[in-house]
Write a protein that holds these residues in place. Structure first.
Motif, PDB file in Angstrom:
ATOM      1  N   ASP A  37      -3.608  -3.970 -14.145  1.00 12.87           N
ATOM      2  CA  ASP A  37      -4.338  -2.812 -14.670  1.00 12.87           C
ATOM      3  C   ASP A  37      -3.497  -1.985 -15.635  1.00 12.87           C
ATOM      4  OD1 ASP A  37      -6.841  -3.191 -13.311  1.00 12.87           O
ATOM      5  OD2 ASP A  37      -5.846  -2.622 -11.457  1.00 12.87           O
ATOM      6  N   SER A  38      -2.198  -1.872 -15.368  1.00 14.11           N
ATOM      7  CA  SER A  38      -1.346  -1.101 -16.277  1.00 14.11           C
ATOM      8  C   SER A  38      -1.240  -1.791 -17.633  1.00 14.11           C
ATOM      9  CB  SER A  38       0.045  -0.923 -15.664  1.00 14.11           C
ATOM     10  OG  SER A  38       0.672  -2.178 -15.437  1.00 14.11           O
ATOM     11  N   CYS A  39      -1.228  -3.135 -17.626  1.00 13.41           N
ATOM     12  CA  CYS A  39      -1.197  -3.876 -18.895  1.00 13.41           C
ATOM     13  C   CYS A  39      -2.499  -3.704 -19.662  1.00 13.41           C
ATOM     14  CB  CYS A  39      -0.964  -5.368 -18.643  1.00 13.41           C
ATOM     15  SG  CYS A  39       0.491  -5.763 -17.658  1.00 13.41           S
ATOM     16  N   ASN A  40      -3.615  -3.596 -18.918  1.00 15.90           N
ATOM     17  CA  ASN A  40      -4.937  -3.502 -19.528  1.00 15.90           C
ATOM     18  C   ASN A  40      -5.382  -2.064 -19.765  1.00 15.90           C
ATOM     19  OD1 ASN A  40      -5.111  -6.343 -19.325  1.00 15.90           O
ATOM     20  ND2 ASN A  40      -5.886  -6.188 -17.224  1.00 15.90           N
ATOM     21  N   TYR A  54     -10.549  -6.089  -4.846  1.00 15.06           N
ATOM     22  CA  TYR A  54      -9.376  -6.563  -4.114  1.00 15.06           C
ATOM     23  C   TYR A  54      -9.665  -6.850  -2.640  1.00 15.06           C
ATOM     24  CZ  TYR A  54      -4.608  -6.787  -2.346  1.00 15.06           C
ATOM     25  OH  TYR A  54      -3.452  -7.193  -1.738  1.00 15.06           O
ATOM     26  N   GLY A  55     -10.546  -6.075  -2.029  1.00 21.30           N
ATOM     27  CA  GLY A  55     -10.821  -6.262  -0.606  1.00 21.30           C
ATOM     28  C   GLY A  55     -11.780  -7.390  -0.296  1.00 21.30           C
ATOM     29  N   SER A  85       0.841  -1.195   0.000  1.00 17.69           N
ATOM     30  CA  SER A  85       0.000   0.000   0.000  1.00 17.69           C
ATOM     31  C   SER A  85       0.874   1.242   0.000  1.00 17.69           C
ATOM     32  CB  SER A  85      -0.930   0.009   1.217  1.00 17.69           C
ATOM     33  OG  SER A  85      -0.179   0.020   2.422  1.00 17.69           O
ATOM     34  N   ASN A  86       0.290   2.334  -0.458  1.00 18.28           N
ATOM     35  CA  ASN A  86       0.943   3.631  -0.403  1.00 18.28           C
ATOM     36  C   ASN A  86      -0.089   4.672   0.007  1.00 18.28           C
ATOM     37  OD1 ASN A  86      -0.616   4.066  -2.700  1.00 18.28           O
ATOM     38  ND2 ASN A  86       1.093   3.662  -4.111  1.00 18.28           N
ATOM     39  N   SER A  87       0.242   5.929  -0.195  1.00 18.93           N
ATOM     40  CA  SER A  87      -0.684   6.986   0.232  1.00 18.93           C
ATOM     41  C   SER A  87      -2.009   6.937  -0.519  1.00 18.93           C
ATOM     42  CB  SER A  87      -0.030   8.365   0.025  1.00 18.93           C
ATOM     43  OG  SER A  87       0.323   8.542  -1.344  1.00 18.93           O
ATOM     44  N   GLY A  88      -2.004   6.316  -1.697  1.00 24.65           N
ATOM     45  CA  GLY A  88      -3.230   6.233  -2.477  1.00 24.65           C
ATOM     46  C   GLY A  88      -4.051   4.995  -2.216  1.00 24.65           C
ATOM     47  N   GLY A  89      -3.531   4.072  -1.377  1.00 21.01           N
ATOM     48  CA  GLY A  89      -4.256   2.839  -1.076  1.00 21.01           C
ATOM     49  C   GLY A  89      -3.457   1.620  -1.488  1.00 21.01           C
ATOM     50  N   ASP A  90      -4.151   0.596  -1.983  1.00 23.25           N
ATOM     51  CA  ASP A  90      -3.489  -0.632  -2.406  1.00 23.25           C
ATOM     52  C   ASP A  90      -2.559  -0.344  -3.572  1.00 23.25           C
ATOM     53  OD1 ASP A  90      -4.945  -2.235  -0.546  1.00 23.25           O
ATOM     54  OD2 ASP A  90      -6.672  -2.157  -1.889  1.00 23.25           O
ATOM     55  N   SER A 110      -7.311   2.747 -15.578  1.00 25.51           N
ATOM     56  CA  SER A 110      -6.933   3.774 -14.608  1.00 25.51           C
ATOM     57  C   SER A 110      -8.204   4.465 -14.097  1.00 25.51           C
ATOM     58  CB  SER A 110      -5.998   4.799 -15.246  1.00 25.51           C
ATOM     59  OG  SER A 110      -5.596   5.778 -14.316  1.00 25.51           O
ATOM     60  N   PRO A 111      -8.321   4.622 -12.772  1.00 25.11           N
ATOM     61  CA  PRO A 111      -7.397   4.180 -11.728  1.00 25.11           C
ATOM     62  C   PRO A 111      -7.399   2.666 -11.571  1.00 25.11           C
ATOM     63  CG  PRO A 111      -9.407   5.020 -10.748  1.00 25.11           C
ATOM     64  CD  PRO A 111      -9.520   5.312 -12.218  1.00 25.11           C
ATOM     65  N   ALA A 112      -6.363   2.156 -10.914  1.00 20.97           N
ATOM     66  CA  ALA A 112      -6.206   0.713 -10.753  1.00 20.97           C
ATOM     67  C   ALA A 112      -7.338   0.135  -9.910  1.00 20.97           C
ATOM     68  CB  ALA A 112      -4.857   0.414 -10.106  1.00 20.97           C
ATOM     69  N   THR A 113      -7.762  -1.074 -10.280  1.00 18.69           N
ATOM     70  CA  THR A 113      -8.856  -1.749  -9.575  1.00 18.69           C
ATOM     71  C   THR A 113      -8.376  -2.946  -8.770  1.00 18.69           C
ATOM     72  OG1 THR A 113      -9.307  -3.173 -11.473  1.00 18.69           O
ATOM     73  CG2 THR A 113     -10.477  -1.056 -11.366  1.00 18.69           C
TER      74      THR A 113
END
Length: 291
Positions: free
Chosen positions: A144-147, A75-76, A49-54, A150-153
């Motif tokens: 998600d980056s390959c697909n 994801y959760g 995780s980072n400041s933006g979440g997962d 954005s934003p990542a799911t």
């Protein structure tokens, strides 16, 4: 004669004594489990995780979905396994999903499951082998980056590969990989995303270099005798494009760019080039991962 026989007996005894420890050591070596072999073939994604979440901490092997029907959840949430058997994808039944949705509603949580589409790319997140049940379970998370999402799911799913009763224990690693590849095939196609971005950047740099060279040439004083070539300013040659390696390249192509590796590790269809600050992984003779 008796002395020769006694000497032969002593030599034979020494040979047996020398061989026996080697046999014992060989017998004590633990066999590599199917699960460990699969984990050596498929690099698992590491989530954090980072400041933006997962967030993805370390990328894994990219897999391409070959058939429809894999049910994924946010994801959760806890995924419901999709079974793959005899070449058929068996998604969770509507009643199972309705029960999950009802339970989630009671705790004030709304699930939005979706089916992964053919051609979508995912990372493996876990691998588990259950020999008594003849099952290999692979957890996957959307790349998600390959697909271009954005934003990542980070939608995720569990896929259970069901083998015939009592067959998994005697099935070879390559046969298991072939079965997995029917649904989740390793992406060995060249990555054009990095190439495109790199090409644009290099093209812009080259254009700027040419523009600067032209500007410098225009600023130079004019020579009285244009016929004298020695007095004409020479334009600066554009800098050479940086060499780069791409997914899908062969070991020889990588050597041509990076040179001979410090170490080479061979593990069946998987080969790893180890450099001072780089690790390049090949699968079936093609570049599949760089760390």
């Amino acid at each position: 004669m008796r002395q020769k026989i006694e000497m032969a007996v002593v030599v034979a005894a020494l040979i047996v004594v020398g061989i026996t420890p080697c046999l014992l050591v060989a017998q004590d070596l633990p066999a590599i489990s199917l699960e460990d072999q699969l984990k050596a073939q498929y690099t698992l994604v590491k989530m954090g995780s980072n400041s933006g979440g997962d967030a993805i901490v370390a990328e894994g092997t990219v897999l391409v979905i070959k058939k429809d029907g894999i049910l994924s959840v946010p994801y959760g949430d806890r995924p419901v396994a999709t079974k793959y058997q005899d070449g058929t994808v068996r998604s969770p039944s509507a009643s199972v999903m309705a029960a999950r949705g009802s339970l989630a509603g009671r705790v004030g949580k709304q699930q939005t499951p979706r089916l992964f589409q053919v051609g979508e790319r995912v990372y493996p997140s876990k691998i588990a082998v259950n020999l008594p049940k003849d099952q290999v379970t692979i957890g996957v998370i959307a790349c998600d980056s390959c697909n271009n999402v954005s934003p990542a799911t980070f939608y995720k799913a569990d896929v259970v590969f069901q083998f015939l009763k009592g067959a998994l224990a005697t099935t070879s690693l390559s046969q298991v990989e072939d079965t997995i590849a029917e649904l989740l095939n390793i992406d060995d196609s060249p990555s054009d995303q990095g190439v495109g971005q790199g090409g644009n950047v290099n093209g812009a740099d080259n254009g700027n270099a040419n523009a600067n060279a032209s500007a410098d040439a225009n600023d130079q004083p004019q020579v009285a005798n244009p016929g004298a070539g020695a007095g004409q300013p020479q334009q600066q040659a554009p800098p050479p494009e940086p060499q780069q390696i791409e997914k899908g390249q062969t070991p020889d192509q990588v050597r041509a760019v990076l040179g001979q590796p410090d170490k080479i590790v061979n593990f069946g269809s998987k080969q790893i080039f180890i450099y001072k600050d780089l690790k390049v992984t090949f699968l079936n003779g093609k570049l599949s991962d760089v760390q």
